[in-house]
Scaffold this active site. Structure first.
Site, mmCIF file in Angstrom:
data_model
loop_
_atom_site.group_PDB
_atom_site.id
_atom_site.type_symbol
_atom_site.label_atom_id
_atom_site.label_comp_id
_atom_site.label_asym_id
_atom_site.label_seq_id
_atom_site.Cartn_x
_atom_site.Cartn_y
_atom_site.Cartn_z
ATOM 1 N N HIS A 110 45.263 44.915 108.113
ATOM 2 C CA HIS A 110 45.007 46.282 107.661
ATOM 3 C C HIS A 110 44.865 46.263 106.135
ATOM 4 O O HIS A 110 45.091 45.235 105.492
ATOM 5 C CB HIS A 110 46.108 47.245 108.109
ATOM 6 C CG HIS A 110 47.466 46.936 107.564
ATOM 7 N ND1 HIS A 110 48.200 45.821 107.927
ATOM 8 C CD2 HIS A 110 48.255 47.607 106.669
ATOM 9 C CE1 HIS A 110 49.355 45.815 107.293
ATOM 10 N NE2 HIS A 110 49.413 46.898 106.521
ATOM 11 N N ASP B 273 49.640 45.195 99.885
ATOM 12 C CA ASP B 273 50.497 44.010 100.014
ATOM 13 C C ASP B 273 49.911 42.985 100.980
ATOM 14 O O ASP B 273 50.390 41.843 101.039
ATOM 15 C CB ASP B 273 51.920 44.400 100.430
ATOM 16 C CG ASP B 273 51.984 45.177 101.730
ATOM 17 O OD1 ASP B 273 51.061 45.959 102.001
ATOM 18 O OD2 ASP B 273 52.969 45.011 102.480
#
Length: 305
Positions: free
Chosen positions: A61, A65
């Site tokens: 996704h 991060d």
């Protein structure tokens, strides 16, 4: 058989001992980088893997991060590495963000020496090699276009050498054809059918990797009978309300999924700095004993028992 090397196992931000999410999956000559958090290229160097043939990136996704390391990695590829092409797979939302990072910042106005393909992912088969496949499946996290990935060896029937000896099948192309499911005519004129020398069908090794997710019920069919499941274990159960608020899992919930899906092993990653590693592992092992909390640079061989 697959090998998984964990390069980053922290949640949201790096810690002194854990980098941001990234894993390398190896199968024979194939290598895949799954997610690419900030600092991943340094983790690749520290692991000893190097960059050779590491030209297929799969993104779960588009949260920073999980993708911020792509800029530095591609910059290094452009300077040092000879590659035919770079393929980046992910949901369209993630790819839009990666496009901006690469083509509006890192390589803005620069002609690349090799093609960089951003390949949108939908549920189903996305990569097929001679002996393995990669399928994508939808995952519910914050925002659209989140995916998990199934790495699976193609199944086969074992060759029963003792039966071949009884039938006096010589070594060479006759046995090769039979292994490949093709009837063969022997030098003495006999025709041998594959069923005469092949055993029962054996499914190949199955490795399932889920990034961040806020629920597990929809994942059970995709994780069913996996030899290993890699998934987040960001929170402990006594903070489940906070986990659900941010669409994350507890270690307990990950373990329940592994038990429901009849998986062989459970690897927890995306570990919060707020907890001790042994507490995360202990919570999951009460439900699913074959649980391991992954650390940076841990390497595991995944095979069908």
């Amino acid at each position: 058989m697959f090998e998984i090397i964990f390069l980053g196992t922290s949640a949201s931000a790096p810690s002194a001992h854990r980098g941001l999410p990234a894993q390398v999956i190896k199968h024979d000559e194939h290598r895949f980088l799954l997610d690419c958090g900030e600092g991943t290229q340094r983790q690749i160097l520290r692991s000893g893997l190097g960059f050779r043939k590491l030209n297929r990136l799969l993104i779960t996704h588009g949260h920073l991060d999980h993708i911020l390391g792509i800029g530095g990695l591609v910059s290094t590829y452009l300077r040092w590495e000879a590659m035919d092409r770079l393929e980046i797979y992910g949901g369209q939302t993630a790819l839009d963000r990666i496009y901006d990072l690469l083509f509006k910042v890192v390589i803005r106005g620069v002609k690349t020496p090799f093609p960089i393909d951003l390949i949108p992912v939908a549920e189903g088969l996305i990569i097929s090699e001679n002996d393995m496949t990669v399928h994508a499946f939808p995952v519910n996290h914050r925002g659209p276009d989140c995916f998990g990935y199934i790495f699976e060896e193609k199944g086969k029937r074992s060759f029963l050498a003792e039966k071949a000896e009884v039938l006096k099948i010589p070594q060479g192309p006759w046995r090769r054809d039979l292994v490949n499911g093709i009837a063969t005519k022997l030098p003495d004129g006999r025709t041998i059918q594959p069923d005469e020398v092949l055993g029962d069908f054996q499914a190949g090794t199955k490795l399932v990797i889920v990034g961040d997710t806020g629920e597990t019920e929809s994942l059970v069919p995709y994780c069913k009978d996996a030899d290993a499941l890699v998934i987040e274990g960001t929170y402990l159960q006594d903070e489940s309300d906070m986990a659900h608020q941010f669409a994350h899992l507890t270690a307990y919930e990950a373990a329940v999924l592994a038990e429901k899906a009849n998986t062989g092993q459970l690897f927890l990653t995306h570990i919060s700095r707020r907890y001790r590693e042994k507490d995360v592992e202990n919570e999951a092992r009460k439900i699913f004993p074959n649980t391991f909390v992954a650390r940076d640079f841990d390497s595991y061989m995944i095979k069908r028992e």
